[in-house]
Each structure stands twice: as structure tokens, then as C-alpha cells.
Design an enzyme around this catalytic site. Structure first.
Site, mmCIF file in Angstrom:
data_model
loop_
_atom_site.group_PDB
_atom_site.id
_atom_site.type_symbol
_atom_site.label_atom_id
_atom_site.label_comp_id
_atom_site.label_asym_id
_atom_site.label_seq_id
_atom_site.Cartn_x
_atom_site.Cartn_y
_atom_site.Cartn_z
ATOM 1 N N ASN A 137 6.768 -9.302 -15.223
ATOM 2 C CA ASN A 137 7.358 -8.686 -14.029
ATOM 3 C C ASN A 137 8.887 -8.712 -14.057
ATOM 4 O O ASN A 137 9.538 -7.704 -13.763
ATOM 5 C CB ASN A 137 6.825 -9.369 -12.766
ATOM 6 C CG ASN A 137 5.329 -9.181 -12.631
ATOM 7 O OD1 ASN A 137 4.736 -8.378 -13.348
ATOM 8 N ND2 ASN A 137 4.701 -9.917 -11.721
ATOM 9 N N THR A 182 30.827 34.622 1.486
ATOM 10 C CA THR A 182 30.062 33.768 2.399
ATOM 11 C C THR A 182 28.847 34.613 2.763
ATOM 12 O O THR A 182 28.969 35.844 2.859
ATOM 13 C CB THR A 182 30.855 33.384 3.673
ATOM 14 O OG1 THR A 182 31.153 34.573 4.401
ATOM 15 C CG2 THR A 182 32.147 32.653 3.340
ATOM 16 N N HIS A 183 27.708 33.988 2.903
ATOM 17 C CA HIS A 183 26.445 34.727 3.122
ATOM 18 C C HIS A 183 26.158 35.713 1.990
ATOM 19 O O HIS A 183 25.457 36.702 2.184
ATOM 20 C CB HIS A 183 26.465 35.504 4.449
ATOM 21 C CG HIS A 183 26.984 34.724 5.612
ATOM 22 N ND1 HIS A 183 26.190 34.018 6.478
ATOM 23 C CD2 HIS A 183 28.264 34.509 6.026
ATOM 24 C CE1 HIS A 183 26.936 33.423 7.394
ATOM 25 N NE2 HIS A 183 28.203 33.688 7.138
ATOM 26 N N SER A 304 14.599 40.723 -24.611
ATOM 27 C CA SER A 304 13.260 40.992 -24.104
ATOM 28 C C SER A 304 12.462 41.625 -25.222
ATOM 29 O O SER A 304 12.988 42.410 -26.015
ATOM 30 C CB SER A 304 13.349 41.943 -22.916
ATOM 31 O OG SER A 304 12.119 42.621 -22.746
ATOM 32 N N LYS A 310 17.911 44.391 -22.675
ATOM 33 C CA LYS A 310 18.026 43.158 -21.881
ATOM 34 C C LYS A 310 18.811 42.054 -22.575
ATOM 35 O O LYS A 310 18.701 41.851 -23.780
ATOM 36 C CB LYS A 310 16.619 42.613 -21.546
ATOM 37 C CG LYS A 310 15.842 43.459 -20.568
ATOM 38 C CD LYS A 310 16.395 43.423 -19.152
ATOM 39 C CE LYS A 310 16.066 42.154 -18.430
ATOM 40 N NZ LYS A 310 14.663 42.075 -18.009
ATOM 41 N N ASN A 312 18.888 38.307 -21.322
ATOM 42 C CA ASN A 312 18.414 37.431 -20.251
ATOM 43 C C ASN A 312 19.117 36.070 -20.274
ATOM 44 O O ASN A 312 19.224 35.457 -21.328
ATOM 45 C CB ASN A 312 16.905 37.227 -20.364
ATOM 46 C CG ASN A 312 16.136 38.514 -20.098
ATOM 47 O OD1 ASN A 312 16.594 39.360 -19.320
ATOM 48 N ND2 ASN A 312 14.998 38.678 -20.750
ATOM 49 N N GLU A 317 18.763 30.126 -16.059
ATOM 50 C CA GLU A 317 17.565 30.092 -15.207
ATOM 51 C C GLU A 317 16.829 28.763 -15.351
ATOM 52 O O GLU A 317 16.311 28.210 -14.382
ATOM 53 C CB GLU A 317 16.613 31.238 -15.583
ATOM 54 C CG GLU A 317 17.184 32.618 -15.315
ATOM 55 C CD GLU A 317 16.355 33.690 -16.015
ATOM 56 O OE1 GLU A 317 15.268 34.009 -15.512
ATOM 57 O OE2 GLU A 317 16.777 34.191 -17.069
ATOM 58 N N TYR A 344 5.547 -7.690 -7.028
ATOM 59 C CA TYR A 344 5.152 -6.654 -7.974
ATOM 60 C C TYR A 344 3.744 -6.128 -7.690
ATOM 61 O O TYR A 344 2.832 -6.890 -7.387
ATOM 62 C CB TYR A 344 5.209 -7.217 -9.401
ATOM 63 C CG TYR A 344 4.770 -6.212 -10.455
ATOM 64 C CD1 TYR A 344 5.681 -5.327 -11.003
ATOM 65 C CD2 TYR A 344 3.443 -6.128 -10.866
ATOM 66 C CE1 TYR A 344 5.287 -4.382 -11.948
ATOM 67 C CE2 TYR A 344 3.036 -5.194 -11.811
ATOM 68 C CZ TYR A 344 3.965 -4.325 -12.340
ATOM 69 O OH TYR A 344 3.572 -3.395 -13.260
ATOM 70 N N GLN A 349 4.373 0.571 -12.280
ATOM 71 C CA GLN A 349 4.403 1.091 -13.645
ATOM 72 C C GLN A 349 4.620 2.608 -13.639
ATOM 73 O O GLN A 349 5.025 3.188 -14.645
ATOM 74 C CB GLN A 349 3.095 0.738 -14.354
ATOM 75 C CG GLN A 349 3.004 1.211 -15.777
ATOM 76 C CD GLN A 349 1.850 0.541 -16.513
ATOM 77 O OE1 GLN A 349 1.949 -0.599 -16.906
ATOM 78 N NE2 GLN A 349 0.752 1.254 -16.665
ATOM 79 N N LYS A 352 8.342 4.741 -14.563
ATOM 80 C CA LYS A 352 9.066 5.104 -15.777
ATOM 81 C C LYS A 352 9.042 6.588 -16.108
ATOM 82 O O LYS A 352 10.074 7.181 -16.432
ATOM 83 C CB LYS A 352 8.532 4.291 -16.964
ATOM 84 C CG LYS A 352 8.988 2.865 -16.869
ATOM 85 C CD LYS A 352 8.260 1.949 -17.820
ATOM 86 C CE LYS A 352 8.149 0.574 -17.233
ATOM 87 N NZ LYS A 352 7.252 0.486 -16.056
HETATM 88 N N1 ARG Z 1 3.711 -2.365 -17.963
HETATM 89 C C1 ARG Z 1 4.017 -3.032 -16.740
HETATM 90 C C2 ARG Z 1 4.943 -2.171 -15.893
HETATM 91 O O1 ARG Z 1 5.553 -1.321 -16.437
HETATM 92 C C3 ARG Z 1 4.660 -4.346 -17.014
HETATM 93 C C4 ARG Z 1 4.489 -5.355 -15.927
HETATM 94 C C5 ARG Z 1 3.090 -5.754 -15.800
HETATM 95 N N2 ARG Z 1 2.938 -6.928 -15.049
HETATM 96 C C6 ARG Z 1 1.745 -7.353 -14.696
HETATM 97 N N3 ARG Z 1 1.687 -8.420 -14.055
HETATM 98 N N4 ARG Z 1 0.668 -6.658 -14.985
HETATM 99 O O2 ARG Z 1 5.076 -2.353 -14.709
#
Ligand code: ARG
Length: 485
Positions: A137, A182-183, A304, A310, A312, A317, A344, A349, A352
């Protein structure tokens, strides 16, 4: 779904009764399986596994472990021999990963357990001593903070490069007049340099937001352990310093359950993305045949497959489009976090992927925008003509009536409105009206009024601080270089 992976599959053993359950005992997780008699269901692995994405944290995980290990040795919690072995094993693992020789295993869940598992293979049971006074953790919070911190530094460099490109173009186009809207209705003429420097200011604030986020992030969670701290005599100051943090976090519960740093990163990324999106949108408009204000280089344009004429602006975009995705990452994670009790929870998790995805999208957007701005060509003649379309110097005329004839602005506004009406009916611009026609509306108007009706005169007159005059733009270019580059 693969039938084999369903919980009811016959390949699964009942933990309480038959022999295969004892067999699966051998498969129970090597890191935490001590109190389990059955291996995880394959669906458990499918929902739990994060190695596919958190392997990106390998470098941070290894430096974090090395700092932790050195501290354990210095504090005499771990003997020096074991410490040396652990550190050299971690070095070897880093090499293996960087050379693509490391075998990442889904069965080991995440990057932390994959590295520890490999360390065990390399140095044996002493590998298990590394996790003394630590938990995944605090480990994951530390790794992720280090990753976000590195990414913030990279984003700052990239934004600076984009500001550089914008400032160069602004200097080149300090006196290039264009319509200001503007607008999205023609409002007053502005200089193209001024318009581009508006984005330099936005990006400057974006960099400030990333800087602020970095400063708040920079406290070390390491040593908070699972949630309550540890009974071992650790030195959190030492690991904090070794990892470039300003200090250790003050509350272990907060440290392992805080993802503000990820949310702040995503917030800053979302606002930056929205700025890039607005610029992308402007480029799309400018490059249309109807506007013809600017031309992107071939390098940032696509053709295109059916319409040969064209060009583009796909990159512009996509900068606009990817902003939706970056904003979505912020919304996603903020929603994940909002109902979690301390400390925690595994929900975290889910922090990420949105951060990795947003960072990758933002990086490519900033780089593509830097490329586009670097060689975009403004159509100066077209911009000058467009700058005068739509009676854009009407405000200059009203201001003249105030300044020279001392009329109240409201009266001047009304008179100018009438003159615009006359010009519009006869399909002319304001400076194509005759003095006599003007005098039918306001008898005191003189020939001098024509000196303010041109677009170049209009922009040159706007010298108030922050205004659009070419001289101001040159001063702002200088100031922007000092403030941002
Ligand atoms: N892979 C977990 C995460 O990204 C790591 C921490 C996990 N901790 C646990 N007590 N299961 O959050």
C-alpha cells in the site's frame, strides 16, 4: 467469455472436499497465499491482475525498494549482507526488464510482486526480508507518485517547447492583422501575434498548475506501511530524501489512501487539453477553404481517398478529440475515489490506467501541436481583407466620435449603428462612405474620421496594457520569453 474461466467450470475444485483442492494449494499465491487452501479462480486473476499496465512503474518500484533496503540496513533492521544481495538483485532485475528479458507473470498480479518474485529466484529467501516494515500500500503510493512526478517534469518541458513555437510565430506575426471574434462574429481587428500569445498565457497557467501539483505531491508515503505505520525503528526522513521527496507524509492512513496527486495531475492535464483543443479547433477553422486564414504544412495534413482537393487537418482534429479522452480520465478516477472509506481499497488500483492514458495522450497532443505551430503559414493578405469584413472598425468610429466630438459613448454607438446600416444597405464598408453621407447622420464629423477606419490603424491604436497593438505584441514577446523560456 472463455467457458474455462467461469467459476462453475469443472476444472475448479471445491476447497472443502475433493483432492484437486489440495493440489491447488500448491498454486496458492506465493506472496500472500499462506492462509489459503485453494488457488485463485482464473476470473479472480482476470479481475485482479494489473501487471499489464503497472509494469510501467518498474523503475520507480526498484529505486523505491533500494532506498527502503538501504534504510533497513542503516537502521540495523536488516543485515548488510542481505541488503547488498537485495540491492544487486534489484539491479539485475532492472537490466532484465530494460533488455526485454524479464518474464512478467499474471499470476504475480502486479509489478511489486513480479519484482519480488524474481528477486526470490535470484537471491533466495532473503528476498523476503525486503518487505519488512513496508506494505504494497505504501509501496504503490510511492511508486505512483514518483511516476507522476517524472511525468509532470516531462509535460513541463513539452509545454515549454510549445510556448517557444507560439512565441516565435507571434514575433513573426506581431503586425499581421486578422479579425478578432466574439460569438464567432467579426468583432474588432486584432494582431495574429496577439492571438497566439493568448495561448502562451494559457499554457503558462497550465505549467503553473502542474508545478503546484508537483509541490503538493512531493511527500513520501514510504514507511506508512499497510495503513498504521510500523513497529520497526525505520527512518522515513532518510527514504524521503533518497527519493527526492521534500519530507515524509504526516499521516499513514492518509498516505496510503490519498490519490489527490493523480487527480491533480489529471485536472491539470484536462485543463491543458482543453486549451489545446481550443487551439486545435481554431486551426481547423482557419484552414477551411471558406476562411483560408492559414495553411498547415503537408507534414501535418492528410489527403482524402476520394476527394483529391482535400487537405484535412487531422492532427488538429485529434488534438481536439483526445481532449475528450483526457477529461474522461479525470472524471473516471474522481468517480472511483469518491466513495472509498479509509484507508486503502483495491478500487484504487483503477488509478493507473487513466493517468497513463491521459499522460500518453497529452504528450502526443502537445508534441503534435508544437509541430503544427512550428510551420503553420498564415495567409497575410487574406487575413488583412477578412480583418475589415463585418464593419470591424465600427468601435473605432464610435471611439473617434467620443474622443474628437466629445459625444457620450451611447450617442456615439447609436450614430455609428446608423452609419453601419447605410453602408450595409449599399454593400460598402465604413471607409467607403463619403464624408457627406456621414454628415447626414452627424453634422460635426470631419475628414479626420477616415484616419481611424483602417484595420492597421485600428490595431495600432490599441496600446492599452495587454492590448493588441503590434508594439505591445513585441513587448509581450520579450516578456513571455523572460517569463516562460
Ligand atoms: N496493485 C496494487 C495497486 O495498484 C498494489 C497494492 C495492493 N495492496 C493490497 N493490499 N492488495 O493498488
Amino acid at each position: 467469455m472463455n467457458a474455462k474461466s467461469t467459476p462453475t467450470s469443472s476444472t475448479q475444485a471445491d476447497p472443502a472436499t475433493d483432492a484437486p483442492a489440495r493440489e491447488s494449494q500448491n498454486d496458492s499465491n506465493a506472496m500472500w497465499g499462506g492462509r489459503f487452501s485453494q488457488a485463485p479462480d482464473s476470473l479472480m486473476e482476470a479481475i485482479n491482475v494489473s501487471i499489464g499496465f503497472d509494469k510501467r512503474l518498474y523503475a520507480q518500484d526498484i529505486v523505491g525498494s533500494i532506498a527502503h533496503c538501504k534504510m533497513l540496513v542503516d537502521q540495523k533492521i536488516l543485515d548488510a549482507d542481505a541488503g547488498d544481495q537485495i540491492i544487486s538483485g534489484l539491479g539485475k532485475i532492472r537490466e532484465e526488464i530494460e533488455q526485454g528479458k524479464f518474464e512478467f507473470k499474471n499470476s504475480l498480479e502486479d509489478i511489486h510482486l513480479n519484482i519480488e518474485g524474481r528477486l526470490t529466484e535470484i537471491i533466495g529467501a532473503d528476498a523476503g526480508r525486503l518487505h519488512t516494515a513496508r506494505s504494497r500500500n505504501d509501496q504503490v503510493a510511492t511508486d505512483f507518485k514518483l511516476w507522476v512526478r517524472d511525468t509532470i517534469d516531462a509535460v513541463d518541458d513539452a509545454l515549454k517547447a510549445l510556448q517557444f513555437a507560439l512565441i516565435e510565430q507571434a514575433e513573426k506575426n506581431a503586425a499581421t492583422v486578422m479579425p478578432g471574434f466574439t460569438h464567432l462574429q467579426a468583432a474588432q481587428p486584432v494582431t495574429t501575434g496577439h492571438h497566439l500569445l493568448a495561448y502562451v498565457e494559457m499554457l503558462g497557467r497550465d505549467r503553473g498548475r502542474f508545478r503546484d501539483a508537483r509541490a503538493r505531491l512531493n511527500e513520501s508515503p514510504l514507511g506508512s506501511a499497510a495503513l498504521a505505520g510500523t513497529s520497526f525503528p525505520i527512518n522515513r526522513e532518510q527514504t524521503a530524501k533518497a527519493l527526492g521527496f521534500d519530507r515524509p507524509t504526516a499521516n499513514s492512513l492518509d498516505a496510503v489512501s490519498d490519490r489527490d496527486f493523480a487527480l491533480e495531475f489529471l485536472s491539470a492535464a484536462a485543463i491543458t487539453a482543453l486549451h489545446l483543443s481550443r487551439l486545435g479547433e481554431e486551426i481547423v477553422i482557419w484552414c477551411s477553404a471558406q476562411f483560408s486564414f492559414a495553411k498547415l504544412s503537408d507534414a501535418f495534413t492528410t489527403g482524402s481517398s476520394i476527394m483529391p482537393q482535400k487537405r484535412n487537418p487531422d492532427a488538429a482534429e485529434l488534438v481536439r478529440g483526445k481532449s475528450g479522452r483526457i477529461i474522461g480520465s479525470l472524471i473516471g478516477l474522481i468517480t472511483v475515489m469518491k466513495g472509498l472509506p479509509l484507508a486503502y481499497s483495491k478500487d484504487m488500483q483503477e488509478d493507473k490506467e487513466p493517468v497513463f492514458d491521459a499522460a500518453e495522450s497529452l504528450g502526443v497532443c502537445i508534441a503534435a501541436m508544437t509541430g503544427m505551430i512550428g510551420d503553420i503559414e498564415f495567409n497575410i493578405d487574406r487575413l488583412r481583407v477578412a480583418a475589415g469584413e463585418g464593419f470591424t472598425t465600427a468601435t473605432d468610429l464610435a471611439d473617434w466620435l467620443v474622443r474628437v466630438l466629445n459625444l457620450p459613448f451611447r450617442n456615439a454607438h447609436h450614430i455609428t449603428g446608423e452609419l453601419v446600416g447605410i453602408a450595409e444597405k449599399s454593400g460598402r464598408s465604413l471607409d467607403e462612405l463619403t464624408l457627406e453621407e456621414m454628415q447626414t447622420v452627424e453634422g460635426q464629423i470631419t475628414e479626420d474620421v477616415f484616419s481611424v477606419l483602417g484595420v492597421a490603424e485600428s490595431v495600432a491604436s490599441r496600446t492599452s496594457y495587454g492590448g493588441t497593438a503590434p508594439d505591445n505584441v513585441m513587448a509581450q514577446v520579450k516578456s513571455a520569453r523572460e517569463r516562460f523560456l
